[in-house]
Scaffold this motif. Structure first.
Motif, PDB file in Angstrom:
ATOM      1  N   ALA A  18      26.059  82.298  13.415  1.00  0.00           N
ATOM      2  CA  ALA A  18      25.554  81.501  12.288  1.00  0.00           C
ATOM      3  C   ALA A  18      24.741  80.308  12.626  1.00  0.00           C
ATOM      4  O   ALA A  18      24.059  79.806  11.663  1.00  0.00           O
ATOM      5  N   CYS A  19      24.723  80.119  13.712  1.00  0.00           N
ATOM      6  CA  CYS A  19      23.925  78.986  14.221  1.00  0.00           C
ATOM      7  C   CYS A  19      22.449  79.358  14.196  1.00  0.00           C
ATOM      8  O   CYS A  19      22.247  80.238  14.996  1.00  0.00           O
ATOM      9  N   CYS A  20      21.423  78.647  13.837  1.00  0.00           N
ATOM     10  CA  CYS A  20      20.045  78.856  13.959  1.00  0.00           C
ATOM     11  C   CYS A  20      19.523  78.650  15.395  1.00  0.00           C
ATOM     12  O   CYS A  20      18.418  79.210  15.827  1.00  0.00           O
ATOM     13  N   GLY A  21      20.211  77.512  15.882  1.00  0.00           N
ATOM     14  CA  GLY A  21      19.826  77.177  17.136  1.00  0.00           C
ATOM     15  C   GLY A  21      18.425  76.677  17.416  1.00  0.00           C
ATOM     16  O   GLY A  21      17.693  76.839  18.364  1.00  0.00           O
ATOM     17  N   GLU A  22      17.994  75.905  16.423  1.00  0.00           N
ATOM     18  CA  GLU A  22      16.521  75.434  16.749  1.00  0.00           C
ATOM     19  C   GLU A  22      16.744  74.355  17.438  1.00  0.00           C
ATOM     20  O   GLU A  22      17.347  73.532  17.553  1.00  0.00           O
ATOM     21  N   ILE A  23      15.709  74.249  18.438  1.00  0.00           N
ATOM     22  CA  ILE A  23      15.322  73.284  19.571  1.00  0.00           C
ATOM     23  C   ILE A  23      15.298  71.783  18.892  1.00  0.00           C
ATOM     24  O   ILE A  23      15.586  70.605  19.233  1.00  0.00           O
ATOM     25  N   GLU A  24      14.087  71.845  17.736  1.00  0.00           N
ATOM     26  CA  GLU A  24      13.987  70.707  17.275  1.00  0.00           C
ATOM     27  C   GLU A  24      14.790  69.850  16.310  1.00  0.00           C
ATOM     28  O   GLU A  24      14.816  68.506  16.342  1.00  0.00           O
ATOM     29  N   ASP A  25      15.816  70.671  15.735  1.00  0.00           N
ATOM     30  CA  ASP A  25      16.794  69.935  14.999  1.00  0.00           C
ATOM     31  C   ASP A  25      17.851  69.225  15.773  1.00  0.00           C
ATOM     32  O   ASP A  25      18.145  69.624  16.949  1.00  0.00           O
ATOM     33  N   ASP A  26      18.234  68.087  15.264  1.00  0.00           N
ATOM     34  CA  ASP A  26      19.205  67.373  16.092  1.00  0.00           C
ATOM     35  C   ASP A  26      20.689  67.925  15.802  1.00  0.00           C
ATOM     36  O   ASP A  26      20.544  68.689  14.784  1.00  0.00           O
ATOM     37  N   ALA A  27      21.473  67.726  16.442  1.00  0.00           N
ATOM     38  CA  ALA A  27      22.822  68.482  16.404  1.00  0.00           C
ATOM     39  C   ALA A  27      23.741  67.912  15.405  1.00  0.00           C
ATOM     40  O   ALA A  27      24.810  68.314  15.210  1.00  0.00           O
ATOM     41  N   SER A  28      23.153  66.716  14.526  1.00  0.00           N
ATOM     42  CA  SER A  28      24.154  66.296  13.537  1.00  0.00           C
ATOM     43  C   SER A  28      24.471  67.326  12.406  1.00  0.00           C
ATOM     44  O   SER A  28      25.297  67.015  11.526  1.00  0.00           O
ATOM     45  N   HIS A  29      23.716  68.147  12.150  1.00  0.00           N
ATOM     46  CA  HIS A  29      23.868  69.398  11.346  1.00  0.00           C
ATOM     47  C   HIS A  29      24.139  70.599  11.879  1.00  0.00           C
ATOM     48  O   HIS A  29      24.172  71.922  11.177  1.00  0.00           O
ATOM     49  N   CYS A  30      24.496  70.596  12.937  1.00  0.00           N
ATOM     50  CA  CYS A  30      24.912  72.156  13.874  1.00  0.00           C
ATOM     51  C   CYS A  30      25.936  72.762  13.069  1.00  0.00           C
ATOM     52  O   CYS A  30      27.001  72.187  12.897  1.00  0.00           O
ATOM     53  N   SER A  31      25.798  73.907  12.931  1.00  0.00           N
ATOM     54  CA  SER A  31      26.819  74.837  12.229  1.00  0.00           C
ATOM     55  C   SER A  31      28.013  75.206  13.026  1.00  0.00           C
ATOM     56  O   SER A  31      29.300  74.994  12.729  1.00  0.00           O
ATOM     57  N   ILE A  32      27.823  74.973  14.255  1.00  0.00           N
ATOM     58  CA  ILE A  32      28.827  75.327  15.380  1.00  0.00           C
ATOM     59  C   ILE A  32      29.665  74.230  15.224  1.00  0.00           C
ATOM     60  O   ILE A  32      31.159  74.354  15.435  1.00  0.00           O
ATOM     61  N   LEU A  33      29.080  72.847  15.513  1.00  0.00           N
ATOM     62  CA  LEU A  33      30.002  71.847  15.507  1.00  0.00           C
ATOM     63  C   LEU A  33      30.559  71.771  14.106  1.00  0.00           C
ATOM     64  O   LEU A  33      31.690  71.105  14.002  1.00  0.00           O
ATOM     65  N   GLY A  34      30.026  71.930  13.110  1.00  0.00           N
ATOM     66  CA  GLY A  34      30.613  72.043  11.653  1.00  0.00           C
ATOM     67  C   GLY A  34      31.822  72.684  11.839  1.00  0.00           C
ATOM     68  O   GLY A  34      32.960  72.507  11.071  1.00  0.00           O
ATOM     69  N   ALA A  35      31.713  74.038  12.136  1.00  0.00           N
ATOM     70  CA  ALA A  35      32.726  75.088  12.321  1.00  0.00           C
ATOM     71  C   ALA A  35      33.855  74.536  12.973  1.00  0.00           C
ATOM     72  O   ALA A  35      35.223  74.682  12.455  1.00  0.00           O
ATOM     73  N   LEU A  36      33.514  73.847  14.100  1.00  0.00           N
ATOM     74  CA  LEU A  36      34.951  73.388  14.904  1.00  0.00           C
ATOM     75  C   LEU A  36      35.421  72.311  14.437  1.00  0.00           C
ATOM     76  O   LEU A  36      36.680  72.306  14.585  1.00  0.00           O
ATOM     77  N   ALA A  37      34.933  71.541  13.650  1.00  0.00           N
ATOM     78  CA  ALA A  37      35.312  70.269  12.960  1.00  0.00           C
ATOM     79  C   ALA A  37      35.912  70.652  11.691  1.00  0.00           C
ATOM     80  O   ALA A  37      36.724  69.971  10.983  1.00  0.00           O
ATOM     81  N   SER A  38      35.816  71.851  10.900  1.00  0.00           N
ATOM     82  CA  SER A  38      36.387  72.338   9.719  1.00  0.00           C
ATOM     83  C   SER A  38      37.850  72.274   9.626  1.00  0.00           C
ATOM     84  O   SER A  38      38.530  72.399  10.565  1.00  0.00           O
ATOM     85  N   GLU A  39      38.489  72.170   8.454  1.00  0.00           N
ATOM     86  CA  GLU A  39      39.741  72.027   8.085  1.00  0.00           C
ATOM     87  C   GLU A  39      40.556  73.320   8.605  1.00  0.00           C
ATOM     88  O   GLU A  39      41.437  73.462   8.958  1.00  0.00           O
ATOM     89  N   ASP A  40      39.892  74.657   8.311  1.00  0.00           N
ATOM     90  CA  ASP A  40      40.246  75.962   8.841  1.00  0.00           C
ATOM     91  C   ASP A  40      40.748  75.714  10.359  1.00  0.00           C
ATOM     92  O   ASP A  40      41.650  76.437  10.745  1.00  0.00           O
TER      93      ASP A  40
END
Length: 145
Positions: A113-135
């Motif tokens: 699910a992660c785009c893995g863009e090198i230029e993007d900072d990690a503040s919107h990283c879907s992996i970090l979001g998934a790990l921090a999610s309520e589920d």
């Protein structure tokens, strides 16, 4: 009869490994030399080979010790006793495979699910979001109960 260094060389292990097996009652020297050195026999070499093959199959030292004890008194034990040890080990391995398959599937899902863009900072990283999610938090609290 030969000393520990020779047995280690013949078996492809270190003398420390053999001392560890001896300390844990997996092998017992066949005797002692006049000067007090432990002496080992061809039978000891067969025991070490047995231990190494059993370890290659993932058996624990306790399981190996139990198998060696049965082997030493084979006429007083049944084949079913031996099979029970390997059957129990297969169950542990199957459970581990199932758990690893589940973990791999979940990790692959968030990784894909992660785009893995090198230029993007990690503040919107879907992996970090998934790990921090309520589920994930719910699965964590359920897992530790």
């Amino acid at each position: 009869m030969f000393q520990i260094g020779e047995l280690a060389k013949r078996c492809g292990v270190t003398a420390d490994t053999l001392r560890f097996y001896e300390k844990n009652a997996l092998i017992k020297p066949a005797g002692r030399s006049d000067s007090g050195y432990r002496l080992y026999s061809a039978e000891n070499q067969k025991q070490v080979a047995f231990i190494l093959r059993a370890k290659d199959l993932g058996l624990s030292l306790d399981e190996i010790k139990e198998l060696l004890e049965i082997k030493l008194e084979a006429t007083e034990h049944s084949c079913a006793e031996v099979k029970a040890i390997t059957t129990a080990k297969l169950k542990v391995i199957d459970d581990k495979i199932e758990e690893l398959t589940r973990i791999r599937s979940a990790l692959k899902k968030i990784n894909d699910a992660c785009c893995g863009e090198i230029e993007d900072d990690a503040s919107h990283c879907s992996i970090l979001g998934a790990l921090a999610s309520e589920d994930v938090a719910k699965s964590c609290s359920h897992h530790h109960k």
